[in-house]
Design a protein around this motif. Structure first.
Motif, PDB file in Angstrom:
ATOM      1  N   PHE A 124      -1.280  -1.899  -5.631  1.00 44.81           N
ATOM      2  CA  PHE A 124      -2.539  -2.516  -5.236  1.00 44.81           C
ATOM      3  C   PHE A 124      -2.655  -3.967  -5.696  1.00 44.81           C
ATOM      4  O   PHE A 124      -3.340  -4.756  -5.057  1.00 44.81           O
ATOM      5  CB  PHE A 124      -3.721  -1.681  -5.735  1.00 44.81           C
ATOM      6  N   GLY A 157      -7.853  -1.165  -3.740  1.00 44.03           N
ATOM      7  CA  GLY A 157      -6.963  -0.079  -3.331  1.00 44.03           C
ATOM      8  C   GLY A 157      -7.716   1.205  -3.041  1.00 44.03           C
ATOM      9  O   GLY A 157      -7.412   1.908  -2.071  1.00 44.03           O
ATOM     10  N   LYS A 174      -7.658   3.176   0.461  1.00 42.94           N
ATOM     11  CA  LYS A 174      -7.203   4.575   0.428  1.00 42.94           C
ATOM     12  C   LYS A 174      -8.249   5.505   1.046  1.00 42.94           C
ATOM     13  O   LYS A 174      -7.915   6.404   1.817  1.00 42.94           O
ATOM     14  CB  LYS A 174      -6.925   4.974  -1.024  1.00 42.94           C
ATOM     15  N   TRP A 178      -3.188   2.757   4.441  1.00 44.39           N
ATOM     16  CA  TRP A 178      -2.629   3.128   3.141  1.00 44.39           C
ATOM     17  C   TRP A 178      -1.312   3.886   3.304  1.00 44.39           C
ATOM     18  O   TRP A 178      -0.357   3.659   2.559  1.00 44.39           O
ATOM     19  CB  TRP A 178      -3.662   3.961   2.384  1.00 44.39           C
ATOM     20  N   PHE A 234       0.828  -1.211   0.000  1.00 40.47           N
ATOM     21  CA  PHE A 234       0.000   0.000   0.000  1.00 40.47           C
ATOM     22  C   PHE A 234       0.859   1.257   0.000  1.00 40.47           C
ATOM     23  O   PHE A 234       0.517   2.246  -0.643  1.00 40.47           O
ATOM     24  CB  PHE A 234      -0.933   0.032   1.217  1.00 40.47           C
ATOM     25  N   ASP A 251       1.595   2.193  -3.436  1.00 39.89           N
ATOM     26  CA  ASP A 251       0.441   2.084  -4.329  1.00 39.89           C
ATOM     27  C   ASP A 251       0.492   0.863  -5.243  1.00 39.89           C
ATOM     28  O   ASP A 251       0.006   0.891  -6.370  1.00 39.89           O
ATOM     29  CB  ASP A 251       0.264   3.355  -5.173  1.00 39.89           C
ATOM     30  N   PRO A 287      -7.863  -5.238  -8.148  1.00 41.14           N
ATOM     31  CA  PRO A 287      -6.937  -4.578  -7.233  1.00 41.14           C
ATOM     32  C   PRO A 287      -7.189  -3.072  -7.109  1.00 41.14           C
ATOM     33  O   PRO A 287      -7.065  -2.503  -6.017  1.00 41.14           O
ATOM     34  CB  PRO A 287      -5.565  -4.855  -7.847  1.00 41.14           C
ATOM     35  N   ASP A 288      -7.570  -2.422  -8.197  1.00 42.61           N
ATOM     36  CA  ASP A 288      -7.784  -0.974  -8.147  1.00 42.61           C
ATOM     37  C   ASP A 288      -8.985  -0.603  -7.280  1.00 42.61           C
ATOM     38  O   ASP A 288      -8.936   0.372  -6.527  1.00 42.61           O
ATOM     39  CB  ASP A 288      -7.940  -0.398  -9.545  1.00 42.61           C
TER      40      ASP A 288
END
Length: 135
Positions: free
Chosen positions: A43, A65, A69, A76, A38, A41, A61-62
């Motif tokens: 993810f 994430g 976040k 994060w 994290f 970034d 994953p996005d």
């Protein structure tokens, strides 16, 4: 008064079901590695440490994430991460983690852990009261 007595019995009962267990380096490594992903970034890597149920819930994953976040900014971008007790609650392992965010605020988190094909995966995270720690 009766409400207070019933509440105390419920809290006492909850305490009886949770049993502290010895540290499990694999659990701490899974959580640490996900947090490290994290921080940069990554993810896709962070998503690999989530259980199949969590992966299915978010799909990509996005999306996973973005949820972390926005919903768990202390995870994060943590400042400091320390592991607390590992305990078994009705057959489920929970790893307590104390995270200090970039602004110095402390958060207690309980990570629900699950073994998948011999590897530890994170099956959920909930915010818990952070212990009172002197600075």
């Amino acid at each position: 008064m009766r409400f207070f007595f019933v509440l105390m019995l419920m809290v006492w009962g909850l305490g009886l079901r949770a049993e502290e267990v010895p540290r499990e380096p694999g659990i701490e490594a899974a959580i640490s590695d996900q947090i490290a992903a994290f921080r940069v970034d990554d993810f896709s890597t962070a998503f690999m440490f989530a259980s199949p149920g969590i992966q299915g819930m978010f799909g990509t994953p996005d999306r996973f994430g973005a949820m972390v976040k926005n919903g768990y900014p202390m995870v994060w971008r943590p400042g400091d991460v320390r592991f607390g007790r590992l305990h078994d609650e009705d057959g489920v392992l929970w790893q307590e983690v104390l995270i200090q965010d970039q602004q110095g605020r402390r958060f207690g988190l309980a990570y629900r852990m699950e073994r998948v094909l011999g590897e530890w995966r994170i099956a959920g995270v909930q915010v818990i009261p952070a212990p009172d720690v002197g600075v």
